[in-house]
Scaffold this active site. Sequence first.
Site, PDB file in Angstrom:
ATOM      1  N   ARG A  28       2.805 -58.004   4.008  1.00  0.00           N
ATOM      2  CA  ARG A  28       2.121 -57.985   5.459  1.00  0.00           C
ATOM      3  C   ARG A  28       0.694 -57.750   5.585  1.00  0.00           C
ATOM      4  O   ARG A  28      -0.002 -57.651   6.334  1.00  0.00           O
ATOM      5  CB  ARG A  28       2.923 -56.797   6.249  1.00  0.00           C
ATOM      6  CG  ARG A  28       3.361 -57.062   7.396  1.00  0.00           C
ATOM      7  CD  ARG A  28       4.222 -56.090   7.886  1.00  0.00           C
ATOM      8  NE  ARG A  28       4.385 -55.814   9.322  1.00  0.00           N
ATOM      9  CZ  ARG A  28       3.797 -54.689   9.892  1.00  0.00           C
ATOM     10  NH1 ARG A  28       3.613 -53.669   9.163  1.00  0.00           N
ATOM     11  NH2 ARG A  28       3.834 -54.486  11.073  1.00  0.00           N
ATOM     12  N   ARG A  31      -2.013 -59.583   7.484  1.00  0.00           N
ATOM     13  CA  ARG A  31      -2.127 -59.796   8.955  1.00  0.00           C
ATOM     14  C   ARG A  31      -3.225 -59.494   9.775  1.00  0.00           C
ATOM     15  O   ARG A  31      -3.982 -58.399   9.193  1.00  0.00           O
ATOM     16  CB  ARG A  31      -0.638 -59.212   9.586  1.00  0.00           C
ATOM     17  CG  ARG A  31      -0.965 -57.867  10.034  1.00  0.00           C
ATOM     18  CD  ARG A  31       0.429 -57.091  10.215  1.00  0.00           C
ATOM     19  NE  ARG A  31       0.103 -55.626  10.089  1.00  0.00           N
ATOM     20  CZ  ARG A  31       0.083 -54.678  10.899  1.00  0.00           C
ATOM     21  NH1 ARG A  31       0.388 -55.007  12.088  1.00  0.00           N
ATOM     22  NH2 ARG A  31       0.015 -53.468  10.626  1.00  0.00           N
ATOM     23  N   CYS A  52     -23.456 -24.662  15.875  1.00  0.00           N
ATOM     24  CA  CYS A  52     -22.132 -24.600  15.042  1.00  0.00           C
ATOM     25  C   CYS A  52     -21.404 -23.320  15.075  1.00  0.00           C
ATOM     26  O   CYS A  52     -22.183 -22.372  14.610  1.00  0.00           O
ATOM     27  CB  CYS A  52     -22.353 -25.241  13.693  1.00  0.00           C
ATOM     28  SG  CYS A  52     -21.071 -25.033  12.822  1.00  0.00           S
ATOM     29  N   CYS A  55     -21.527 -22.134  10.998  1.00  0.00           N
ATOM     30  CA  CYS A  55     -22.914 -21.975  10.172  1.00  0.00           C
ATOM     31  C   CYS A  55     -23.169 -20.443  10.131  1.00  0.00           C
ATOM     32  O   CYS A  55     -23.054 -19.554  11.058  1.00  0.00           O
ATOM     33  CB  CYS A  55     -23.830 -22.663  11.043  1.00  0.00           C
ATOM     34  SG  CYS A  55     -24.031 -24.476  10.558  1.00  0.00           S
ATOM     35  N   HIS A 117     -24.057 -27.066   6.650  1.00  0.00           N
ATOM     36  CA  HIS A 117     -23.200 -27.690   7.621  1.00  0.00           C
ATOM     37  C   HIS A 117     -22.959 -29.131   7.184  1.00  0.00           C
ATOM     38  O   HIS A 117     -21.918 -29.679   7.820  1.00  0.00           O
ATOM     39  CB  HIS A 117     -23.946 -27.459   8.843  1.00  0.00           C
ATOM     40  CG  HIS A 117     -23.581 -28.061  10.328  1.00  0.00           C
ATOM     41  ND1 HIS A 117     -22.547 -27.464  11.015  1.00  0.00           N
ATOM     42  CD2 HIS A 117     -23.584 -29.291  10.772  1.00  0.00           C
ATOM     43  CE1 HIS A 117     -22.091 -28.234  11.847  1.00  0.00           C
ATOM     44  NE2 HIS A 117     -22.581 -29.404  11.733  1.00  0.00           N
ATOM     45  N   ASN A 157      -8.272 -29.683   7.273  1.00  0.00           N
ATOM     46  CA  ASN A 157      -8.089 -30.948   8.427  1.00  0.00           C
ATOM     47  C   ASN A 157      -9.415 -31.388   8.268  1.00  0.00           C
ATOM     48  O   ASN A 157     -10.449 -30.598   8.853  1.00  0.00           O
ATOM     49  CB  ASN A 157      -7.567 -30.252   9.484  1.00  0.00           C
ATOM     50  CG  ASN A 157      -6.823 -31.429  10.315  1.00  0.00           C
ATOM     51  OD1 ASN A 157      -6.402 -32.291   9.593  1.00  0.00           O
ATOM     52  ND2 ASN A 157      -6.793 -31.340  11.816  1.00  0.00           N
ATOM     53  N   SER A 165     -12.025 -30.301  14.349  1.00  0.00           N
ATOM     54  CA  SER A 165     -13.187 -29.880  15.487  1.00  0.00           C
ATOM     55  C   SER A 165     -14.719 -29.770  15.169  1.00  0.00           C
ATOM     56  O   SER A 165     -15.531 -29.511  16.112  1.00  0.00           O
ATOM     57  CB  SER A 165     -12.679 -28.328  16.548  1.00  0.00           C
ATOM     58  OG  SER A 165     -12.558 -27.397  15.455  1.00  0.00           O
ATOM     59  N   HIS A 168     -18.544 -29.011   9.950  1.00  0.00           N
ATOM     60  CA  HIS A 168     -18.687 -27.850   8.813  1.00  0.00           C
ATOM     61  C   HIS A 168     -17.784 -27.723   7.847  1.00  0.00           C
ATOM     62  O   HIS A 168     -16.709 -27.475   8.324  1.00  0.00           O
ATOM     63  CB  HIS A 168     -19.165 -26.509   9.523  1.00  0.00           C
ATOM     64  CG  HIS A 168     -19.810 -25.525   8.742  1.00  0.00           C
ATOM     65  ND1 HIS A 168     -21.321 -25.066   9.056  1.00  0.00           N
ATOM     66  CD2 HIS A 168     -19.357 -24.991   7.512  1.00  0.00           C
ATOM     67  CE1 HIS A 168     -21.478 -24.342   7.991  1.00  0.00           C
ATOM     68  NE2 HIS A 168     -20.504 -24.018   7.134  1.00  0.00           N
ATOM     69  N   HIS A 170     -14.991 -26.720   5.967  1.00  0.00           N
ATOM     70  CA  HIS A 170     -14.062 -25.519   6.236  1.00  0.00           C
ATOM     71  C   HIS A 170     -12.465 -25.998   6.078  1.00  0.00           C
ATOM     72  O   HIS A 170     -12.233 -26.954   6.150  1.00  0.00           O
ATOM     73  CB  HIS A 170     -14.183 -24.764   7.696  1.00  0.00           C
ATOM     74  CG  HIS A 170     -13.563 -25.571   8.655  1.00  0.00           C
ATOM     75  ND1 HIS A 170     -14.384 -26.539   9.170  1.00  0.00           N
ATOM     76  CD2 HIS A 170     -12.622 -25.371   9.623  1.00  0.00           C
ATOM     77  CE1 HIS A 170     -13.550 -27.060  10.075  1.00  0.00           C
ATOM     78  NE2 HIS A 170     -12.596 -26.462  10.501  1.00  0.00           N
ATOM     79  N   GLN A 172      -8.320 -23.789   6.225  1.00  0.00           N
ATOM     80  CA  GLN A 172      -7.419 -22.769   6.866  1.00  0.00           C
ATOM     81  C   GLN A 172      -6.307 -22.173   6.087  1.00  0.00           C
ATOM     82  O   GLN A 172      -5.910 -22.841   5.321  1.00  0.00           O
ATOM     83  CB  GLN A 172      -7.090 -23.356   8.274  1.00  0.00           C
ATOM     84  CG  GLN A 172      -8.101 -23.671   9.323  1.00  0.00           C
ATOM     85  CD  GLN A 172      -7.296 -23.853  10.852  1.00  0.00           C
ATOM     86  OE1 GLN A 172      -6.696 -22.973  11.281  1.00  0.00           O
ATOM     87  NE2 GLN A 172      -7.386 -25.074  11.326  1.00  0.00           N
ATOM     88  N   HIS A 300       0.914 -27.906  -6.005  1.00  0.00           N
ATOM     89  CA  HIS A 300       0.502 -29.081  -6.054  1.00  0.00           C
ATOM     90  C   HIS A 300      -0.359 -29.446  -4.786  1.00  0.00           C
ATOM     91  O   HIS A 300      -0.172 -28.634  -3.935  1.00  0.00           O
ATOM     92  CB  HIS A 300       1.483 -30.399  -6.363  1.00  0.00           C
ATOM     93  CG  HIS A 300       2.724 -30.213  -5.264  1.00  0.00           C
ATOM     94  ND1 HIS A 300       3.803 -29.563  -5.344  1.00  0.00           N
ATOM     95  CD2 HIS A 300       2.945 -30.863  -3.991  1.00  0.00           C
ATOM     96  CE1 HIS A 300       4.398 -29.498  -4.237  1.00  0.00           C
ATOM     97  NE2 HIS A 300       4.024 -30.330  -3.487  1.00  0.00           N
TER      98      HIS A 300
HETATM   99  P1  H2U Z   1     -10.226 -27.203  12.695  1.00  0.00           P
HETATM  100  O1  H2U Z   1     -11.698 -27.585  13.028  1.00  0.00           O
HETATM  101  O2  H2U Z   1      -9.714 -27.443  11.254  1.00  0.00           O
HETATM  102  O3  H2U Z   1      -9.193 -27.666  13.624  1.00  0.00           O
HETATM  103  O4  H2U Z   1     -10.298 -25.551  12.552  1.00  0.00           O
HETATM  104  C1  H2U Z   1     -11.135 -24.713  13.212  1.00  0.00           C
HETATM  105  C2  H2U Z   1     -10.441 -23.568  13.554  1.00  0.00           C
HETATM  106  O5  H2U Z   1     -11.446 -22.526  13.888  1.00  0.00           O
HETATM  107  C3  H2U Z   1      -9.574 -23.678  14.619  1.00  0.00           C
HETATM  108  O6  H2U Z   1      -7.987 -23.275  14.358  1.00  0.00           O
HETATM  109  C4  H2U Z   1     -11.043 -21.703  14.917  1.00  0.00           C
HETATM  110  C5  H2U Z   1      -9.983 -22.513  15.719  1.00  0.00           C
HETATM  111  O7  H2U Z   1      -9.051 -21.625  16.306  1.00  0.00           O
HETATM  112  N1  H2U Z   1     -12.034 -21.131  15.661  1.00  0.00           N
HETATM  113  C6  H2U Z   1     -12.493 -19.927  15.629  1.00  0.00           C
HETATM  114  O8  H2U Z   1     -11.586 -19.081  14.973  1.00  0.00           O
HETATM  115  N2  H2U Z   1     -13.279 -19.398  16.224  1.00  0.00           N
HETATM  116  C7  H2U Z   1     -14.241 -20.086  16.533  1.00  0.00           C
HETATM  117  O9  H2U Z   1     -15.315 -19.308  17.253  1.00  0.00           O
HETATM  118  C8  H2U Z   1     -14.041 -21.594  17.029  1.00  0.00           C
HETATM  119  C9  H2U Z   1     -12.976 -21.997  16.453  1.00  0.00           C
HETATM  120 ZN    ZN Z   2     -22.189 -25.367  10.888  1.00  0.00          ZN
END
Ligand code: H2U
Ligand code: ZN
Length: 352
Positions: A28, A31, A52, A55, A117, A157, A165, A168, A170, A172, A300
Amino acid sequence: MTGFQRNDHPHRRWNPLTEEWLLVSPHRTKRPWTGRIEKVPSANLPAYDPACYLCPGNQRAGGAQNPEYESTFVFENDFAALLGDSPFGPPAEQCNGLVREQPETGHCRVICFSPRHDLTLAQMQLAEVRTVIDLWVDQYEEIGRMEGVSAVTIFENRGEMMGCSNPHPHGQIWSTRTVPTIQARELASQKKYFEQHDAALLSDYLHWELDQRERVIDSNDHFAALVPHWAIWPFETMILPRRPVASINELSGAERDAWAEIMRRLLIRYDNLFEVSFPYSMGIHQKPVDGEPHPGVVMHQHFYPPLLRSATIKKFQVGYEMTGEPQRDITAEQAAERLRALPDVHFKQSAS
Ligand code: H2U
Ligand code: ZN
């Protein structure tokens, strides 16, 4: 079976970690595409963005102020999905156990990989990536010692396309009282394999792959990066250790260096594939911190990137994938071949 060619004909493949099948449809790949074209993420970011929330020195949305950090920086997520002090108890069941609820507790931290950043793990220096690994290890140990924590999930992510979001760099860390579903499934399959074969599933698998070679992208003294035979996402990969190490705090200094090197080179190849900052979700799977033995577990890293054939065409897991089983077109072998062929120097660096 006559005339079957795995590069031409539809077939199913088995994921031994999750114990699920997926459908591969290599015929496929030709396609035409008339679907959604994604926006290319903005390429030129400032080294410091006053708007940001990650930052150095900036105020976060929650009101706290970041220190003038110079390397990595960890903080408690201001909008944590889990709370350390919320009520906990056994599951409550109704309707013959069809309806179950269980309180859950845990902690969520955000970790900045760099004060810059505009960087990503792929663009950071090797020593800086190694510092991130050291931080992951410290966090795994520190959070692992906390009361009521059974699993520590380290993930990243990356990219707007993954719903991230903020560009920068980062990641979790979420820790939970119970081992989350996907990890519990992978632990169970590794345990079962260990009991049957007296060997670790992922070690046996890695050695077989190193022998086969066609899905291996890169390797060094201590790690290999490959497209797993059962990959669902077009350019899904795994990083596996040669030594069957259960958790990241068991890695030696040389192994941590080797991990940093292979991860960085993989992420550079990802960026080079479509000459964009490649979006993905990454997760580190390892031994839970619940004090149980967990035989056969090997640490892993999984990388799940959504892109399919260009910087703007994304693979959707919808339709048959949601109602039948996961499906892919380009084979794992074709994906590995493409990634392997790319230079391990970042395109932005080779252009400058
Ligand atoms: P993602 O961009 O990977 O979704 O994660 C950013 C995380 O940062 C998100 O879980 C947290 C959000 O809750 N955050 C803070 O803890 N403080 C902030 O001022 C903004 C975002
Ligand atoms: Zn930043």
